[in-house]
Design a protein around this motif. Structure first.
Motif, PDB file in Angstrom:
ATOM      1  N   HIS A 100       0.837  -1.209   0.000  1.00 51.33           N
ATOM      2  CA  HIS A 100       0.000   0.000   0.000  1.00 51.33           C
ATOM      3  C   HIS A 100       0.869   1.256   0.000  1.00 51.33           C
ATOM      4  CE1 HIS A 100      -3.544   2.391   1.195  1.00 51.33           C
ATOM      5  NE2 HIS A 100      -2.752   2.993   2.068  1.00 51.33           N
ATOM      6  N   THR A 101       1.866   1.259   0.878  1.00 51.25           N
ATOM      7  CA  THR A 101       2.725   2.439   1.008  1.00 51.25           C
ATOM      8  C   THR A 101       3.548   2.673  -0.240  1.00 51.25           C
ATOM      9  OG1 THR A 101       2.847   2.221   3.406  1.00 51.25           O
ATOM     10  CG2 THR A 101       4.635   3.456   2.330  1.00 51.25           C
ATOM     11  N   ARG A 122       0.888   2.405  -3.861  1.00 50.17           N
ATOM     12  CA  ARG A 122      -0.262   3.317  -3.905  1.00 50.17           C
ATOM     13  C   ARG A 122       0.132   4.734  -3.461  1.00 50.17           C
ATOM     14  NH1 ARG A 122      -5.619   2.004  -4.330  1.00 50.17           N
ATOM     15  NH2 ARG A 122      -5.213  -0.186  -3.830  1.00 50.17           N
ATOM     16  N   ARG A 123       0.794   4.846  -2.322  1.00 46.47           N
ATOM     17  CA  ARG A 123       1.106   6.165  -1.769  1.00 46.47           C
ATOM     18  C   ARG A 123       2.326   6.800  -2.441  1.00 46.47           C
ATOM     19  NH1 ARG A 123      -0.875   7.426   3.549  1.00 46.47           N
ATOM     20  NH2 ARG A 123       1.197   8.258   4.063  1.00 46.47           N
ATOM     21  N   ALA A 165       2.097   5.887  -6.939  1.00 44.78           N
ATOM     22  CA  ALA A 165       0.904   6.470  -7.572  1.00 44.78           C
ATOM     23  C   ALA A 165       0.587   7.858  -7.012  1.00 44.78           C
ATOM     24  CB  ALA A 165      -0.297   5.544  -7.395  1.00 44.78           C
ATOM     25  N   GLY A 166       1.215   8.208  -5.896  1.00 46.44           N
ATOM     26  CA  GLY A 166       1.004   9.531  -5.316  1.00 46.44           C
ATOM     27  C   GLY A 166      -0.364   9.729  -4.699  1.00 46.44           C
ATOM     28  N   GLN A 167      -1.024   8.654  -4.334  1.00 49.59           N
ATOM     29  CA  GLN A 167      -2.357   8.770  -3.747  1.00 49.59           C
ATOM     30  C   GLN A 167      -2.263   9.212  -2.286  1.00 49.59           C
ATOM     31  OE1 GLN A 167      -4.573   5.151  -4.268  1.00 49.59           O
ATOM     32  NE2 GLN A 167      -4.560   5.300  -6.499  1.00 49.59           N
ATOM     33  N   ASP A 168      -3.073  10.195  -1.942  1.00 48.43           N
ATOM     34  CA  ASP A 168      -3.121  10.686  -0.566  1.00 48.43           C
ATOM     35  C   ASP A 168      -4.213   9.922   0.170  1.00 48.43           C
ATOM     36  OD1 ASP A 168      -2.778  12.145   1.742  1.00 48.43           O
ATOM     37  OD2 ASP A 168      -3.920  13.883   1.028  1.00 48.43           O
ATOM     38  N   VAL A 169      -3.877   8.712   0.563  1.00 45.58           N
ATOM     39  CA  VAL A 169      -4.835   7.830   1.236  1.00 45.58           C
ATOM     40  C   VAL A 169      -4.267   7.441   2.597  1.00 45.58           C
ATOM     41  CG1 VAL A 169      -5.880   6.930  -0.882  1.00 45.58           C
ATOM     42  CG2 VAL A 169      -3.856   5.814   0.065  1.00 45.58           C
ATOM     43  N   GLU A 217      -4.013  -4.924  -2.494  1.00 40.97           N
ATOM     44  CA  GLU A 217      -2.835  -4.076  -2.713  1.00 40.97           C
ATOM     45  C   GLU A 217      -1.912  -4.674  -3.761  1.00 40.97           C
ATOM     46  OE1 GLU A 217      -2.634  -1.002  -1.726  1.00 40.97           O
ATOM     47  OE2 GLU A 217      -4.497  -1.246  -0.593  1.00 40.97           O
ATOM     48  N   PHE A 259      -3.404  -3.880  -7.138  1.00 36.32           N
ATOM     49  CA  PHE A 259      -3.117  -2.482  -7.488  1.00 36.32           C
ATOM     50  C   PHE A 259      -1.673  -2.356  -7.970  1.00 36.32           C
ATOM     51  CE2 PHE A 259      -1.459   1.703  -6.685  1.00 36.32           C
ATOM     52  CZ  PHE A 259      -2.431   2.531  -7.221  1.00 36.32           C
ATOM     53  N   LEU A 296      -0.213  -1.135 -11.626  1.00 36.99           N
ATOM     54  CA  LEU A 296       0.674   0.021 -11.731  1.00 36.99           C
ATOM     55  C   LEU A 296       1.954  -0.351 -12.471  1.00 36.99           C
ATOM     56  CD1 LEU A 296       1.375   2.752  -9.209  1.00 36.99           C
ATOM     57  CD2 LEU A 296       3.326   1.485 -10.094  1.00 36.99           C
TER      58      LEU A 296
END
Length: 193
Positions: free
Chosen positions: A89-90, A93-94, A97-101, A135, A138, A142
């Motif tokens: 996830h970190t 995704r974070r 992908a630059g997601q602010d989750v 995750e 995802f 990516l």
């Protein structure tokens, strides 16, 4: 197979044999390397490390998944699944992908919640596997859609390439799969491969 064969004849009852391995080589879903090119090599080795974690947890109930290694450690197989879901996830995704989750488990108040929240509850185990698989799905999308391994993300104001993240994740899984070897052997005597 006799009880002696199963218990082994080595000191302390340990003796190598396919009967106590996670999976017979003929049934092993992992590759035998043979990748072509850097991208396929990194993706292949990470896939195999992910499969190894699944193999090390196969067939265990919630109590066994949540069983701690030795006091005072909070290390468990369930904790490792949760931790590696958090890492997927970190990093993908974070960071990439630059997601602010929000994080999956960790918080300011509970930075080790991936391990401390690994309780012997079937719902907790199912949720951990669902998060981990989600995750990974995802991350795989990516990586498949990235134009190259030079794609970058940002972590702590530093730029990092997808290549570095893939290598880091292989290292992360390999280290924790070593922990999983010992955890599983303590639970039911199954040994790693």
């Amino acid at each position: 197979m006799t009880d002696t064969e199963q218990a082994g004849s080595a000191p302390h009852g340990r003796n190598f044999g396919w009967w106590d391995m996670f999976v017979h080589p003929d049934d092993d879903p992992r590759s035998d390397s043979g990748y072509t090119g850097e991208h396929d090599t990194l993706v292949g080795y990470l896939r195999d490390q992910r499969l190894t974690l699944e193999l090390k947890c196969a067939g265990l109930d919630a109590e066994a998944m949540a069983r701690r290694s030795v006091p005072p450690s909070d290390l468990s197989l369930l904790g490792l699944v949760r931790h590696l879901a958090e890492m997927e996830h970190t990093w993908f995704r974070r960071v990439m992908a630059g997601q602010d989750v929000p994080r999956l488990y960790r918080t300011q108040d509970e930075p080790n919640a991936d391990f401390t929240g690994a309780v012997p509850d079937p719902g907790t185990v199912a949720a951990a596997w669902a998060a981990w698989r989600g995750e990974i799905a995802f991350a795989e999308r990516l990586v498949a859609e990235a134009p190259s391994l030079e794609v970058t993300g940002t972590v702590d104001d530093e730029t990092i390439t997808l290549r570095e993240v893939l290598v880091h994740m292989i290292e992360e899984y390999a280290r924790h799969n070593g922990h999983a070897d010992f955890l599983r052997e303590r639970i039911d005597g199954r040994v790693g491969q």
